[in-house]
Design a protein around this motif. Structure first.
Motif, PDB file in Angstrom:
ATOM      1  N   ARG A 176       0.831  -1.201   0.000  1.00  0.00           N
ATOM      2  CA  ARG A 176       0.000   0.000   0.000  1.00  0.00           C
ATOM      3  C   ARG A 176       0.867   1.252   0.000  1.00  0.00           C
ATOM      4  NH1 ARG A 176      -0.803  -2.528   4.845  1.00  0.00           N
ATOM      5  NH2 ARG A 176       0.024  -1.479   6.675  1.00  0.00           N
ATOM      6  N   ALA A 177       0.234   2.364  -0.328  1.00  0.00           N
ATOM      7  CA  ALA A 177       0.919   3.654  -0.382  1.00  0.00           C
ATOM      8  C   ALA A 177       0.163   4.644   0.493  1.00  0.00           C
ATOM      9  CB  ALA A 177       0.980   4.168  -1.807  1.00  0.00           C
ATOM     10  N   ALA A 178       0.903   5.623   1.025  1.00  0.00           N
ATOM     11  CA  ALA A 178       0.297   6.693   1.810  1.00  0.00           C
ATOM     12  C   ALA A 178       1.111   7.963   1.583  1.00  0.00           C
ATOM     13  CB  ALA A 178       0.274   6.328   3.293  1.00  0.00           C
ATOM     14  N   LYS A 179       0.496   9.088   1.881  1.00  0.00           N
ATOM     15  CA  LYS A 179       1.153  10.377   1.708  1.00  0.00           C
ATOM     16  C   LYS A 179       1.295  11.019   3.082  1.00  0.00           C
ATOM     17  CE  LYS A 179       2.232  13.647  -1.321  1.00  0.00           C
ATOM     18  NZ  LYS A 179       3.511  13.811  -1.802  1.00  0.00           N
ATOM     19  N   GLN A 180       2.524  11.432   3.438  1.00  0.00           N
ATOM     20  CA  GLN A 180       2.776  12.129   4.702  1.00  0.00           C
ATOM     21  C   GLN A 180       3.479  13.440   4.377  1.00  0.00           C
ATOM     22  OE1 GLN A 180       5.097   9.495   7.139  1.00  0.00           O
ATOM     23  NE2 GLN A 180       3.345   8.189   7.639  1.00  0.00           N
ATOM     24  N   GLY A 181       2.713  14.508   4.256  1.00  0.00           N
ATOM     25  CA  GLY A 181       3.282  15.801   3.876  1.00  0.00           C
ATOM     26  C   GLY A 181       3.803  15.742   2.451  1.00  0.00           C
ATOM     27  N   LYS A 182       5.119  15.955   2.263  1.00  0.00           N
ATOM     28  CA  LYS A 182       5.715  15.862   0.927  1.00  0.00           C
ATOM     29  C   LYS A 182       6.381  14.509   0.700  1.00  0.00           C
ATOM     30  CE  LYS A 182       7.769  19.078  -1.241  1.00  0.00           C
ATOM     31  NZ  LYS A 182       7.172  19.558  -2.454  1.00  0.00           N
ATOM     32  N   LYS A 183       6.133  13.554   1.596  1.00  0.00           N
ATOM     33  CA  LYS A 183       6.739  12.229   1.473  1.00  0.00           C
ATOM     34  C   LYS A 183       5.718  11.211   1.004  1.00  0.00           C
ATOM     35  CE  LYS A 183      10.555  12.363   4.715  1.00  0.00           C
ATOM     36  NZ  LYS A 183      11.093  11.858   5.965  1.00  0.00           N
ATOM     37  N   LEU A 184       6.165  10.335   0.132  1.00  0.00           N
ATOM     38  CA  LEU A 184       5.369   9.201  -0.314  1.00  0.00           C
ATOM     39  C   LEU A 184       5.890   7.994   0.448  1.00  0.00           C
ATOM     40  CD1 LEU A 184       3.315   8.029  -2.380  1.00  0.00           C
ATOM     41  CD2 LEU A 184       5.244   7.652  -3.898  1.00  0.00           C
ATOM     42  N   VAL A 185       5.013   7.333   1.210  1.00  0.00           N
ATOM     43  CA  VAL A 185       5.413   6.186   2.029  1.00  0.00           C
ATOM     44  C   VAL A 185       4.815   4.932   1.399  1.00  0.00           C
ATOM     45  CG1 VAL A 185       5.357   5.161   4.330  1.00  0.00           C
ATOM     46  CG2 VAL A 185       5.471   7.639   4.085  1.00  0.00           C
ATOM     47  N   LEU A 186       5.706   3.991   1.020  1.00  0.00           N
ATOM     48  CA  LEU A 186       5.280   2.753   0.365  1.00  0.00           C
ATOM     49  C   LEU A 186       5.572   1.556   1.259  1.00  0.00           C
ATOM     50  CD1 LEU A 186       6.923   3.518  -3.089  1.00  0.00           C
ATOM     51  CD2 LEU A 186       4.522   3.768  -2.536  1.00  0.00           C
ATOM     52  N   ASN A 187       4.559   0.733   1.519  1.00  0.00           N
ATOM     53  CA  ASN A 187       4.758  -0.540   2.221  1.00  0.00           C
ATOM     54  C   ASN A 187       4.722  -1.617   1.142  1.00  0.00           C
ATOM     55  OD1 ASN A 187       4.770   0.873   4.557  1.00  0.00           O
ATOM     56  ND2 ASN A 187       2.761   0.196   5.270  1.00  0.00           N
ATOM     57  N   LEU A 188       5.892  -2.209   0.860  1.00  0.00           N
ATOM     58  CA  LEU A 188       6.010  -3.124  -0.279  1.00  0.00           C
ATOM     59  C   LEU A 188       6.568  -4.483   0.111  1.00  0.00           C
ATOM     60  CD1 LEU A 188       7.492  -0.525  -2.787  1.00  0.00           C
ATOM     61  CD2 LEU A 188       5.141  -1.353  -2.684  1.00  0.00           C
ATOM     62  N   GLY A 189       6.361  -4.894   1.364  1.00  0.00           N
ATOM     63  CA  GLY A 189       6.811  -6.213   1.778  1.00  0.00           C
ATOM     64  C   GLY A 189       8.228  -6.239   2.304  1.00  0.00           C
ATOM     65  N   TYR A 190       8.888  -5.091   2.368  1.00  0.00           N
ATOM     66  CA  TYR A 190      10.219  -5.037   2.973  1.00  0.00           C
ATOM     67  C   TYR A 190      10.056  -4.934   4.486  1.00  0.00           C
ATOM     68  CZ  TYR A 190      11.837  -3.948  -1.760  1.00  0.00           C
ATOM     69  OH  TYR A 190      12.106  -3.984  -3.100  1.00  0.00           O
ATOM     70  N   SER A 191      11.154  -5.058   5.228  1.00  0.00           N
ATOM     71  CA  SER A 191      11.099  -4.980   6.685  1.00  0.00           C
ATOM     72  C   SER A 191      10.819  -3.564   7.172  1.00  0.00           C
ATOM     73  CB  SER A 191      12.419  -5.480   7.287  1.00  0.00           C
ATOM     74  OG  SER A 191      13.478  -4.674   6.833  1.00  0.00           O
ATOM     75  N   HIS A 192      10.923  -2.598   6.276  1.00  0.00           N
ATOM     76  CA  HIS A 192      10.697  -1.206   6.634  1.00  0.00           C
ATOM     77  C   HIS A 192       9.906  -0.528   5.526  1.00  0.00           C
ATOM     78  CE1 HIS A 192      14.175  -1.419   4.005  1.00  0.00           C
ATOM     79  NE2 HIS A 192      13.905  -0.176   3.646  1.00  0.00           N
ATOM     80  N   PRO A 193       9.145   0.536   5.835  1.00  0.00           N
ATOM     81  CA  PRO A 193       8.457   1.270   4.768  1.00  0.00           C
ATOM     82  C   PRO A 193       9.462   2.090   3.954  1.00  0.00           C
ATOM     83  CG  PRO A 193       7.982   2.262   6.900  1.00  0.00           C
ATOM     84  CD  PRO A 193       8.786   1.019   7.169  1.00  0.00           C
ATOM     85  N   VAL A 194       9.194   2.213   2.665  1.00  0.00           N
ATOM     86  CA  VAL A 194      10.051   2.998   1.778  1.00  0.00           C
ATOM     87  C   VAL A 194       9.496   4.414   1.739  1.00  0.00           C
ATOM     88  CG1 VAL A 194      10.855   3.260  -0.598  1.00  0.00           C
ATOM     89  CG2 VAL A 194      10.582   0.977   0.373  1.00  0.00           C
TER      90      VAL A 194
END
Length: 180
Positions: free
Chosen positions: A96-114
């Motif tokens: 999934r993807a989310a927007k935090q201010g000017k950052k795009l946060v991607l949860n793509l199955g890694y141990s940490h969000p991108v």
């Protein structure tokens, strides 16, 4: 003959084009300002709301630069009037993807969000958790940033999981079958 290079570019109302002596073209419109250095051998003229690009000779270098120069200027005009956008889809359980201010946060199955910071001149929107829209006035920057987002998890051929462009066709492969 370059068929693209011969076509005139319509300059819409509200768009201002400046060309200096070194062929640096600056296009100013309602959405912003873009500038591009065009090869000095190309001749750029504006007459009656139409911009034309002509080449000095028919050698291979000038023929290849003719269509390129015209297309670069056309892309700048379209960018400052309408803008460009790339729509992307996320496919996969837990992705999934989310927007935090000017950052795009991607949860793509890694141990940490991108986390990806939006570059200057580019804006990302996340209408749903599975959609990303990259917008901007520079066609090249929009395409490059969309490709960087896609590179984090390209669509794989077995289940089709990953980030893909909207309308992109992902070729699927058949999985392994056991011997009998």
């Amino acid at each position: 003959m370059s068929r693209i290079g011969l076509k005139p570019v319509n300059v819409p109302a509200g768009v201002e084009i400046k060309i200096d002596e070194k062929n640096n073209v600056t296009v100013k419109g309602p959405k912003g300002t873009l500038s591009q250095a065009i090869d000095p051998s190309m001749k750029i003229e504006i007459n009656d709301g139409e911009l034309t690009v002509s080449r000095p000779t028919d050698n291979k270098k000038h023929r290849s630069l003719h269509g390129l120069s015209r297309t670069l200027i056309n892309n700048m005009i379209v960018g400052v009037t309408e803008g460009y956008q790339k729509k992307m889809e996320i496919v996969g359980v837990g992705y999934r993807a989310a927007k935090q201010g000017k950052k795009l946060v991607l949860n793509l199955g890694y141990s940490h969000p991108v986390e990806m910071e939006d570059p200057e001149g580019i804006e990302t929107e996340v209408p749903t958790q599975l959609e990303i829209i990259v917008k901007g006035i520079n066609k090249q920057l929009v395409g490059n940033y969309a490709a960087k987002i896609r590179a984090w998890r390209e669509p794989e051929p077995y289940k089709g999981k990953g980030i893909r462009y909207s309308g992109e066709n992902v070729r699927r492969k058949e999985g392994k079958t056991g011997k009998k």
